[in-house]
Design an enzyme around this catalytic site. Structure first.
Site, PDB file in Angstrom:
ATOM      1  N   GLY A   1       6.566   3.046  -2.880  1.00 32.82           N
ATOM      2  CA  GLY A   1       6.369   1.626  -3.129  1.00 32.82           C
ATOM      3  C   GLY A   1       5.690   1.293  -4.317  1.00 32.82           C
ATOM      4  O   GLY A   1       5.556   0.268  -4.921  1.00 32.82           O
TER       5      GLY A   1
ATOM      6  N   GLU B   1      10.371   8.952  -0.358  1.00 32.16           N
ATOM      7  CA  GLU B   1      10.611   8.540   0.871  1.00 32.16           C
ATOM      8  C   GLU B   1      11.597   9.369   1.580  1.00 32.16           C
ATOM      9  O   GLU B   1      11.485   9.558   2.945  1.00 32.16           O
ATOM     10  CB  GLU B   1      11.283   6.998   0.772  1.00 32.16           C
TER      11      GLU B   1
HETATM   12  C1  HXC Z   1      -1.433   6.463   3.448  1.00 30.35           C
HETATM   13  C2  HXC Z   1      -2.057   7.969   1.897  1.00 30.35           C
HETATM   14  C3  HXC Z   1      -0.770   7.869   1.059  1.00 30.35           C
HETATM   15  C4  HXC Z   1       0.250   6.978   1.555  1.00 30.35           C
HETATM   16  C5  HXC Z   1      -2.059   9.309   0.216  1.00 30.35           C
HETATM   17  N1  HXC Z   1      -2.654   8.851   1.283  1.00 30.35           N
HETATM   18  N2  HXC Z   1      -0.939   8.708   0.039  1.00 30.35           N
HETATM   19  N3  HXC Z   1      -2.264   7.201   2.918  1.00 30.35           N
HETATM   20  N4  HXC Z   1      -0.248   6.080   2.697  1.00 30.35           N
HETATM   21  N5  HXC Z   1       1.334   6.802   1.186  1.00 30.35           N
HETATM   22  C6  HXC Z   1      -4.132   9.427   1.691  1.00 30.35           C
HETATM   23  C7  HXC Z   1      -3.998  10.725   2.349  1.00 30.35           C
HETATM   24  O1  HXC Z   1      -3.632  10.644   3.474  1.00 30.35           O
HETATM   25  C8  HXC Z   1      -5.527  11.220   2.082  1.00 30.35           C
HETATM   26  O2  HXC Z   1      -6.328  10.516   2.862  1.00 30.35           O
HETATM   27  C9  HXC Z   1      -5.725  10.748   0.579  1.00 30.35           C
HETATM   28  O3  HXC Z   1      -4.963   9.363   0.474  1.00 30.35           O
HETATM   29  C10 HXC Z   1      -5.639  11.354  -0.450  1.00 30.35           C
HETATM   30  O4  HXC Z   1      -4.479  11.904  -0.401  1.00 30.35           O
HETATM   31  P1  HXC Z   1      -4.043  13.690  -0.407  1.00 30.35           P
HETATM   32  O5  HXC Z   1      -2.828  13.962   0.152  1.00 30.35           O
HETATM   33  O6  HXC Z   1      -5.113  14.429   0.331  1.00 30.35           O
HETATM   34  O7  HXC Z   1      -4.128  13.903  -1.877  1.00 30.35           O
HETATM   35  P2  HXC Z   1      -3.328  15.127  -2.705  1.00 30.35           P
HETATM   36  O8  HXC Z   1      -3.290  16.266  -2.042  1.00 30.35           O
HETATM   37  O9  HXC Z   1      -3.741  15.009  -3.973  1.00 30.35           O
HETATM   38  O10 HXC Z   1      -1.641  14.605  -2.703  1.00 30.35           O
HETATM   39  C11 HXC Z   1      -1.481  13.248  -3.293  1.00 30.35           C
HETATM   40  C12 HXC Z   1       0.069  13.072  -2.908  1.00 30.35           C
HETATM   41  C13 HXC Z   1       0.095  12.997  -1.428  1.00 30.35           C
HETATM   42  C14 HXC Z   1       0.966  13.882  -3.435  1.00 30.35           C
HETATM   43  C15 HXC Z   1       0.372  11.689  -3.589  1.00 30.35           C
HETATM   44  O11 HXC Z   1      -0.975  12.184  -0.885  1.00 30.35           O
HETATM   45  C16 HXC Z   1       1.268  12.281  -0.814  1.00 30.35           C
HETATM   46  O12 HXC Z   1       2.468  12.955  -0.977  1.00 30.35           O
HETATM   47  N6  HXC Z   1       1.412  11.067  -0.436  1.00 30.35           N
HETATM   48  C17 HXC Z   1       2.622  10.544   0.012  1.00 30.35           C
HETATM   49  C18 HXC Z   1       3.499   9.891  -1.011  1.00 30.35           C
HETATM   50  C19 HXC Z   1       4.760   9.294  -0.476  1.00 30.35           C
HETATM   51  O13 HXC Z   1       5.381   9.781   0.208  1.00 30.35           O
HETATM   52  N7  HXC Z   1       4.738   8.019  -0.709  1.00 30.35           N
HETATM   53  C20 HXC Z   1       5.863   7.394  -0.117  1.00 30.35           C
HETATM   54  C21 HXC Z   1       5.544   6.490   1.013  1.00 30.35           C
HETATM   55  S1  HXC Z   1       6.874   5.571   1.616  1.00 30.35           S
HETATM   56  P3  HXC Z   1      -6.928  11.463   4.386  1.00 30.35           P
HETATM   57  O14 HXC Z   1      -7.938  10.199   4.743  1.00 30.35           O
HETATM   58  O15 HXC Z   1      -5.601  11.740   5.117  1.00 30.35           O
HETATM   59  O16 HXC Z   1      -7.782  12.616   3.690  1.00 30.35           O
HETATM   60  C22 HXC Z   1       7.078   4.168   0.717  1.00 30.35           C
HETATM   61  C23 HXC Z   1       8.132   3.284   1.268  1.00 30.35           C
HETATM   62  C24 HXC Z   1       8.241   2.249   0.452  1.00 30.35           C
HETATM   63  O17 HXC Z   1       6.392   4.019  -0.064  1.00 30.35           O
HETATM   64  C25 HXC Z   1       8.982   0.979   1.181  1.00 30.35           C
HETATM   65  C26 HXC Z   1       8.505  -0.434   0.866  1.00 30.35           C
HETATM   66  C27 HXC Z   1       9.178  -1.568   1.679  1.00 30.35           C
END
Ligand code: HXC
Length: 257
Positions: free
Chosen positions: A108, A131
């Site tokens: 997003g 995603e």
């Molecule tokens: C909620 C998130 C988050 C997310 C990161 N965090 N991404 N929380 N939603 N999308 C939180 C983690 O849980 C963590 O909190 C803190 O942020 C730091 O993240 P880390 O993972 O510890 O950092 P790092 O190891 O540096 O990794 C960074 C990262 C990873 C590679 C970006 O966080 C990641 O893969 N995030 C998810 C990315 C993702 O899949 N995005 C797509 C989402 S779906 P805590 O409290 O746990 O320590 C989407 C659909 C859109 O976007 C649809 C729209 C309608």
């Protein structure tokens, strides 16, 4: 007062909005999206705002939709998801948005960045639609806007593998228009937005609409819109001022009429 945004300005015609959920890498929860939609609605009515810069932090523009929030929604919850309304409001905003992107720009977050008219990225930015790794797919325009921005081949690879691309690759592919040193990204985005803010607002608005037509209509319809918009501007004071200023060899001062 918004809780998840830091808002500054408008200064020199530019409103600066920083996404601010550092504990979650600026993940876009419903509250943040609602605040952003509301802030833009207010900015749309404020004649002092001629352009907007949206940014995140050095570490993340935004790491996507808030996965924790998403996990709590079932199919019916998704159908009634209030975020769709906020996304639609953001997409309707009628002034130029420049996105200043550093760090993670995923899911997003990447979709939000693609709502901007111009993207400026730090060299460390990573753009991706991960995603698929969650068993889902982009849902805020990712499949459609990414194809239009980078072409079908790269968009398909990104959406189906979930693997991000570098800022340089994003520049080569046409997703971003410039890359900068990470510490200069916001400054550069502000400079671009400030330049736009000095132009005639009606010309900016119609040019932007015409550019959008290039993405969502056929050539003949787009050309017709362009001709109508171009003609419409002949009735504005700012066109008179622009041409007179050129002839008098002085900078133009536009008033939006
Ligand atoms: C909620 C998130 C988050 C997310 C990161 N965090 N991404 N929380 N939603 N999308 C939180 C983690 O849980 C963590 O909190 C803190 O942020 C730091 O993240 P880390 O993972 O510890 O950092 P790092 O190891 O540096 O990794 C960074 C990262 C990873 C590679 C970006 O966080 C990641 O893969 N995030 C998810 C990315 C993702 O899949 N995005 C797509 C989402 S779906 P805590 O409290 O746990 O320590 C989407 C659909 C859109 O976007 C649809 C729209 C309608």
């Amino acid at each position: 007062m918004p809780n998840h945004l830091i808002i500054e300005g408008p200064q020199l015609g530019v409103l600066r909005i920083a996404l601010h959920r550092p504990e979650a890498l600026n993940a876009l929860n419903t509250a943040l999206l609602a605040e952003l939609a509301e802030t833009l609605a207010v900015a749309e009515k404020d004649a002092e705002v001629r352009a907007v810069v949206i940014t995140g932090s050095q570490r993340a523009f935004a790491a996507g939709a808030d996965i924790k929030e998403m996990a709590a929604r079932d199919l019916v919850g998704m159908l009634e998801d209030p975020r769709q309304r906020h996304w639609a409001a953001i997409a309707r905003f009628n002034k130029p948005i420049v996105a200043a992107v550093n760090g993670f720009c995923l899911g997003g977050g990447c979709e939000l960045a693609m709502h901007a008219d111009i993207l400026i990225a730090g060299e460390d930015a990573r753009f991706g639609q991960p995603e698929i790794n969650l068993g889902i797919m982009p849902g805020a325009g990712g499949t459609q806007r990414l194809v239009r921005a980078v072409g079908k081949a790269l968009a398909t690879q990104m959406v189906l593998t979930g693997e991000p691309i570098s800022a340089r690759r994003a520049l080569e592919a046409g997703l971003v228009s410039e890359i900068t040193q990470p510490e200069l990204t916001v400054e550069r985005a502000l400079a671009v937005a400030e330049t736009i803010a000095t132009k005639a607002p009606l010309a900016v608005r119609l040019a932007r609409e015409a550019l959008h037509k290039a993405e969502d209509t056929d050539l003949a319809t787009g050309l017709r819109f362009e001709r109508h918009a171009f003609t419409l501007l002949a009735g504005t004071q700012d066109r008179e001022e622009g041409i007179r200023a050129f002839q008098e060899k002085r900078p133009a001062t536009f008033n939006g009429h």
